[in-house]
Write a protein that holds these residues in place. Sequence first.
Motif, PDB file in Angstrom:
ATOM      1  N   MET A 154       0.850  -1.187   0.000  1.00  0.00           N
ATOM      2  CA  MET A 154       0.000   0.000   0.000  1.00  0.00           C
ATOM      3  C   MET A 154       0.885   1.236   0.000  1.00  0.00           C
ATOM      4  O   MET A 154       2.102   1.142   0.153  1.00  0.00           O
ATOM      5  N   THR A 155       0.271   2.364  -0.205  1.00  0.00           N
ATOM      6  CA  THR A 155       0.974   3.640  -0.115  1.00  0.00           C
ATOM      7  C   THR A 155       0.583   4.270   1.207  1.00  0.00           C
ATOM      8  O   THR A 155      -0.606   4.490   1.467  1.00  0.00           O
ATOM      9  N   VAL A 156       1.555   4.529   2.057  1.00  0.00           N
ATOM     10  CA  VAL A 156       1.298   5.120   3.364  1.00  0.00           C
ATOM     11  C   VAL A 156       2.038   6.448   3.435  1.00  0.00           C
ATOM     12  O   VAL A 156       3.263   6.493   3.272  1.00  0.00           O
ATOM     13  N   ASN A 157       1.294   7.503   3.623  1.00  0.00           N
ATOM     14  CA  ASN A 157       1.858   8.856   3.694  1.00  0.00           C
ATOM     15  C   ASN A 157       2.724   9.169   2.475  1.00  0.00           C
ATOM     16  O   ASN A 157       3.785   9.768   2.581  1.00  0.00           O
ATOM     17  N   GLY A 158       2.251   8.698   1.319  1.00  0.00           N
ATOM     18  CA  GLY A 158       2.929   8.991   0.060  1.00  0.00           C
ATOM     19  C   GLY A 158       4.079   8.073  -0.289  1.00  0.00           C
ATOM     20  O   GLY A 158       4.708   8.250  -1.325  1.00  0.00           O
ATOM     21  N   LYS A 159       4.354   7.072   0.548  1.00  0.00           N
ATOM     22  CA  LYS A 159       5.466   6.154   0.293  1.00  0.00           C
ATOM     23  C   LYS A 159       4.943   4.736   0.095  1.00  0.00           C
ATOM     24  O   LYS A 159       4.093   4.266   0.852  1.00  0.00           O
ATOM     25  N   ALA A 160       5.470   4.049  -0.899  1.00  0.00           N
ATOM     26  CA  ALA A 160       5.103   2.658  -1.135  1.00  0.00           C
ATOM     27  C   ALA A 160       5.695   1.800  -0.029  1.00  0.00           C
ATOM     28  O   ALA A 160       6.881   1.909   0.275  1.00  0.00           O
ATOM     29  N   VAL A 161       4.864   0.953   0.576  1.00  0.00           N
ATOM     30  CA  VAL A 161       5.307   0.043   1.626  1.00  0.00           C
ATOM     31  C   VAL A 161       4.712  -1.329   1.365  1.00  0.00           C
ATOM     32  O   VAL A 161       3.709  -1.463   0.667  1.00  0.00           O
ATOM     33  N   SER A 162       5.342  -2.331   1.926  1.00  0.00           N
ATOM     34  CA  SER A 162       4.788  -3.680   1.825  1.00  0.00           C
ATOM     35  C   SER A 162       5.242  -4.476   3.032  1.00  0.00           C
ATOM     36  O   SER A 162       6.184  -4.095   3.737  1.00  0.00           O
ATOM     37  N   GLY A 163       4.550  -5.561   3.259  1.00  0.00           N
ATOM     38  CA  GLY A 163       4.911  -6.418   4.380  1.00  0.00           C
ATOM     39  C   GLY A 163       4.092  -7.687   4.355  1.00  0.00           C
ATOM     40  O   GLY A 163       3.141  -7.815   3.585  1.00  0.00           O
ATOM     41  N   GLU A 164       4.484  -8.615   5.187  1.00  0.00           N
ATOM     42  CA  GLU A 164       3.764  -9.879   5.339  1.00  0.00           C
ATOM     43  C   GLU A 164       2.872  -9.761   6.570  1.00  0.00           C
ATOM     44  O   GLU A 164       3.332  -9.342   7.637  1.00  0.00           O
ATOM     45  N   VAL A 165       1.599 -10.097   6.397  1.00  0.00           N
ATOM     46  CA  VAL A 165       0.665 -10.011   7.509  1.00  0.00           C
ATOM     47  C   VAL A 165      -0.171 -11.283   7.596  1.00  0.00           C
ATOM     48  O   VAL A 165      -0.401 -11.955   6.595  1.00  0.00           O
ATOM     49  N   GLU A 166      -0.604 -11.594   8.797  1.00  0.00           N
ATOM     50  CA  GLU A 166      -1.589 -12.647   8.976  1.00  0.00           C
ATOM     51  C   GLU A 166      -2.938 -12.061   8.567  1.00  0.00           C
ATOM     52  O   GLU A 166      -3.135 -10.840   8.606  1.00  0.00           O
ATOM     53  N   GLY A 167      -3.869 -12.895   8.213  1.00  0.00           N
ATOM     54  CA  GLY A 167      -5.188 -12.429   7.813  1.00  0.00           C
ATOM     55  C   GLY A 167      -5.895 -11.621   8.882  1.00  0.00           C
ATOM     56  O   GLY A 167      -6.699 -10.750   8.575  1.00  0.00           O
ATOM     57  N   ARG A 168      -5.576 -11.875  10.141  1.00  0.00           N
ATOM     58  CA  ARG A 168      -6.220 -11.183  11.256  1.00  0.00           C
ATOM     59  C   ARG A 168      -5.511  -9.901  11.679  1.00  0.00           C
ATOM     60  O   ARG A 168      -5.945  -9.229  12.620  1.00  0.00           O
ATOM     61  N   THR A 169      -4.418  -9.540  11.018  1.00  0.00           N
ATOM     62  CA  THR A 169      -3.667  -8.343  11.394  1.00  0.00           C
ATOM     63  C   THR A 169      -4.474  -7.100  11.077  1.00  0.00           C
ATOM     64  O   THR A 169      -4.859  -6.861   9.924  1.00  0.00           O
ATOM     65  N   LEU A 170      -4.716  -6.304  12.079  1.00  0.00           N
ATOM     66  CA  LEU A 170      -5.456  -5.059  11.895  1.00  0.00           C
ATOM     67  C   LEU A 170      -4.553  -3.996  11.277  1.00  0.00           C
ATOM     68  O   LEU A 170      -3.335  -4.005  11.475  1.00  0.00           O
ATOM     69  N   LEU A 171      -5.172  -3.064  10.565  1.00  0.00           N
ATOM     70  CA  LEU A 171      -4.403  -1.976   9.974  1.00  0.00           C
ATOM     71  C   LEU A 171      -3.639  -1.220  11.056  1.00  0.00           C
ATOM     72  O   LEU A 171      -2.470  -0.874  10.863  1.00  0.00           O
ATOM     73  N   ALA A 172      -4.263  -0.970  12.196  1.00  0.00           N
ATOM     74  CA  ALA A 172      -3.580  -0.259  13.285  1.00  0.00           C
ATOM     75  C   ALA A 172      -2.303  -0.989  13.699  1.00  0.00           C
ATOM     76  O   ALA A 172      -1.260  -0.363  13.914  1.00  0.00           O
TER      77      ALA A 172
END
Length: 161
Positions: A6-24
């Motif tokens: 996703m783009t967060v504060n204008g910067k492209a970011v990525s990561g590995e998350v579990e399905g239950r990981t909240l955006l916060a």
Amino acid sequence: MTKVSMTVNGKAVSGEVEGRTLLATFLREGLGLTGTHVGCDTSQCGACVVHVNGQAIKSCTAFAADLDGAKVTTIEGMANPDGSLGTVQQAFQDHHGLQCGFCTPGMVMSAAALLAENPKPTEAEVRHHLEGNICRCTGYHNIVKAVLAASGQDVGQIAAE
């Protein structure tokens, strides 16, 4: 694990998350953006409000994996490019719209969303819009005053409480 970008504060970011990981959680623990606060884990307090694709949401209710490709703005993204406080942030400082500061990021994000929709809200409209944000310190008066000031309205006649 799911890869999310996703783009967060204008910067492209990525990561590995579990399905239950909240955006916060992804923002705070995965990206180190700790300005987004989590106060209740039940969507009641509003401390975790961020903007996703231009809409204010409570980040404790959204799964990071569902937001692949989204554009996210956090409180850290509200500052001016030179790092100085943005308009809404400065108004909160100038008009004492904060005390302990825990609710402030969510209040600022909610206020910015309101001003994007309604550049000159009334006091009643500000109060109604902020109903989903809880502040246990200020009594809301100076928060409302700060939002009105950020909209460019004269708040000189609003008495202090």
